[in-house]
Design a protein around this motif. Structure first.
Motif, PDB file in Angstrom:
ATOM      1  N   TYR A  17      17.922 -21.160 -11.376  1.00  0.00           N
ATOM      2  CA  TYR A  17      17.919 -21.909  -9.204  1.00  0.00           C
ATOM      3  C   TYR A  17      17.425 -20.419  -8.796  1.00  0.00           C
ATOM      4  N   PHE A  18      18.685 -19.665  -8.913  1.00  0.00           N
ATOM      5  CA  PHE A  18      18.289 -18.431  -8.233  1.00  0.00           C
ATOM      6  C   PHE A  18      17.219 -17.732  -8.010  1.00  0.00           C
ATOM      7  N   VAL A  19      17.105 -17.098 -10.524  1.00  0.00           N
ATOM      8  CA  VAL A  19      16.415 -16.728  -9.956  1.00  0.00           C
ATOM      9  C   VAL A  19      15.010 -16.417 -10.223  1.00  0.00           C
ATOM     10  N   TYR A  20      14.891 -18.183  -9.837  1.00  0.00           N
ATOM     11  CA  TYR A  20      13.594 -18.558  -9.763  1.00  0.00           C
ATOM     12  C   TYR A  20      12.849 -18.738  -8.428  1.00  0.00           C
ATOM     13  N   ALA A  25      10.531 -14.635  -4.701  1.00  0.00           N
ATOM     14  CA  ALA A  25      10.320 -13.851  -3.186  1.00  0.00           C
ATOM     15  C   ALA A  25       9.460 -12.428  -3.964  1.00  0.00           C
ATOM     16  N   ALA A  26       9.814 -12.043  -4.692  1.00  0.00           N
ATOM     17  CA  ALA A  26       9.634 -11.272  -5.351  1.00  0.00           C
ATOM     18  C   ALA A  26       7.273 -11.064  -5.309  1.00  0.00           C
ATOM     19  N   VAL A  27       6.962 -12.361  -5.985  1.00  0.00           N
ATOM     20  CA  VAL A  27       5.797 -12.744  -6.173  1.00  0.00           C
ATOM     21  C   VAL A  27       5.007 -12.684  -4.501  1.00  0.00           C
ATOM     22  N   PHE A  28       5.663 -13.202  -4.102  1.00  0.00           N
ATOM     23  CA  PHE A  28       4.961 -13.514  -2.476  1.00  0.00           C
ATOM     24  C   PHE A  28       4.698 -12.318  -1.389  1.00  0.00           C
ATOM     25  N   GLN A  29       5.542 -10.934  -1.669  1.00  0.00           N
ATOM     26  CA  GLN A  29       5.645 -10.362  -0.883  1.00  0.00           C
ATOM     27  C   GLN A  29       4.997  -9.037  -1.317  1.00  0.00           C
ATOM     28  N   SER A  96      10.783 -13.021   2.456  1.00  0.00           N
ATOM     29  CA  SER A  96      10.304 -13.745   1.305  1.00  0.00           C
ATOM     30  C   SER A  96      11.661 -14.070   0.474  1.00  0.00           C
ATOM     31  N   PHE A  97      12.225 -14.041   0.787  1.00  0.00           N
ATOM     32  CA  PHE A  97      13.686 -14.685  -0.241  1.00  0.00           C
ATOM     33  C   PHE A  97      14.171 -15.522   1.376  1.00  0.00           C
ATOM     34  N   PHE A 129       7.050 -27.404  -8.785  1.00  0.00           N
ATOM     35  CA  PHE A 129       8.423 -27.141 -10.036  1.00  0.00           C
ATOM     36  C   PHE A 129       9.362 -26.698  -8.726  1.00  0.00           C
ATOM     37  N   GLY A 130       9.089 -25.814  -7.663  1.00  0.00           N
ATOM     38  CA  GLY A 130      10.681 -25.937  -6.997  1.00  0.00           C
ATOM     39  C   GLY A 130      11.187 -27.079  -6.435  1.00  0.00           C
ATOM     40  N   ILE A 131      10.571 -27.924  -5.779  1.00  0.00           N
ATOM     41  CA  ILE A 131      11.385 -28.468  -4.955  1.00  0.00           C
ATOM     42  C   ILE A 131      12.165 -29.590  -5.683  1.00  0.00           C
ATOM     43  N   PRO A 132      11.596 -30.083  -7.282  1.00  0.00           N
ATOM     44  CA  PRO A 132      12.358 -30.961  -8.018  1.00  0.00           C
ATOM     45  C   PRO A 132      13.431 -29.930  -8.614  1.00  0.00           C
ATOM     46  N   LEU A 133      12.959 -28.800  -8.892  1.00  0.00           N
ATOM     47  CA  LEU A 133      14.217 -27.740  -9.033  1.00  0.00           C
ATOM     48  C   LEU A 133      15.943 -27.678  -8.144  1.00  0.00           C
TER      49      LEU A 133
END
Length: 252
Positions: A17-20, A25-29, A96-97, A129-133
């Motif tokens: 979860y935290f890696v996701y 955050a890195a991609v958005f940045q 971003s995070f 994918f993030g909301i179900p996770l």
């Protein structure tokens, strides 16, 4: 063995979860920071032109300036202060995070959002994918907390207390503890850090953890205040565990 397997699954889920969130955050940045710099440069030029010519502006030019100013603010660019403030990014890693956390938790304040085509498309799949996770994560954390409820209930039962009274006291205990930890104490923290009143801190905490997310109060957005590094990361983690507490209350 079953207990060890359950703990391993929980640990893997938390790490995943935290890696996701970190990857998101890195991609958005990476996708949004360059476009934001261009927006800030345009806002700075607009401000400079206004300061040089404001005494000679026509009504139409003034309305055009106001329109551009409102658009800049909606895009998260606040053309106030000196040039150093323009160098500070809304898309640094901490912000971003925080944004990634508000996406998967469905809070969506609306004060920060992707403006590039790449960022918007990535946001769609990240949320998909993030909301179900996030739901699975909150369910697992809520389940872990419910084990504490069972242990407390077992302790009270061994003391000779009736089951109905145990259920009521268990709910009351986790309700009172959660209100203290996730509403009352954070509101003091927000009062100190943001300069809000205590009632505004309580209001922000409730609106956030209930996932209403109006966006009228958002942390780390005041240009005249200095925030410590990873302030918004800390707030994002508070949000995640606050949502888990609310999930526990629903389970109870």
């Amino acid at each position: 063995r079953a207990m060890c397997s359950g703990r391993l699954q929980t640990a893997l889920l938390v790490v995943s979860y935290f890696v996701y969130l970190l990857v998101g955050a890195a991609v958005f940045q990476a996708l949004e920071r360059t476009a934001e710099k261009q927006d800030k440069m345009a806002a700075a030029q607009m401000k400079e032109a206004f300061l040089q010519n404001f005494t000679r502006l026509t009504v139409v030019e003034m309305e055009e300036f106001m329109k551009n100013l409102i658009e800049a603010i909606q895009n998260g660019v606040y053309p106030v202060g000196n040039e150093s403030q323009f160098e500070e990014s809304n898309w640094d890693f901490s912000n971003s995070f925080f944004f990634a956390g508000t996406v998967v938790s469905t809070i969506g304040y609306g004060t920060l959002h992707p403006k590039t085509a790449g960022g918007q498309i990535f946001c769609v799949f990240f949320a998909l994918f993030g909301i179900p996770l996030n739901i699975v994560f909150l369910h697992r954390v809520g389940k872990m907390l419910s084990l504490l409820c069972k242990k407390l209930g077992k302790f009270l039962y061994e003391k000779g207390m009736r089951k109905k009274k145990i259920k009521f006291l268990t709910l009351l205990f986790f309700l009172a503890t959660g209100i203290l930890v996730f509403l009352c104490l954070p509101s003091v923290f927000f009062q100190i850090t943001e300069g809000w009143s205590y009632s505004e801190g309580i209001y922000f905490a409730f609106i956030t953890l209930s996932t209403i997310g109006f966006g009228d109060y958002v942390v780390g957005k005041q240009s005249d205040r200095k925030y410590f590094s990873y302030y918004r990361v800390l707030v994002a983690i508070w949000i995640l565990f606050g949502l888990a507490w609310i999930a526990l209350l629903f389970n109870l």
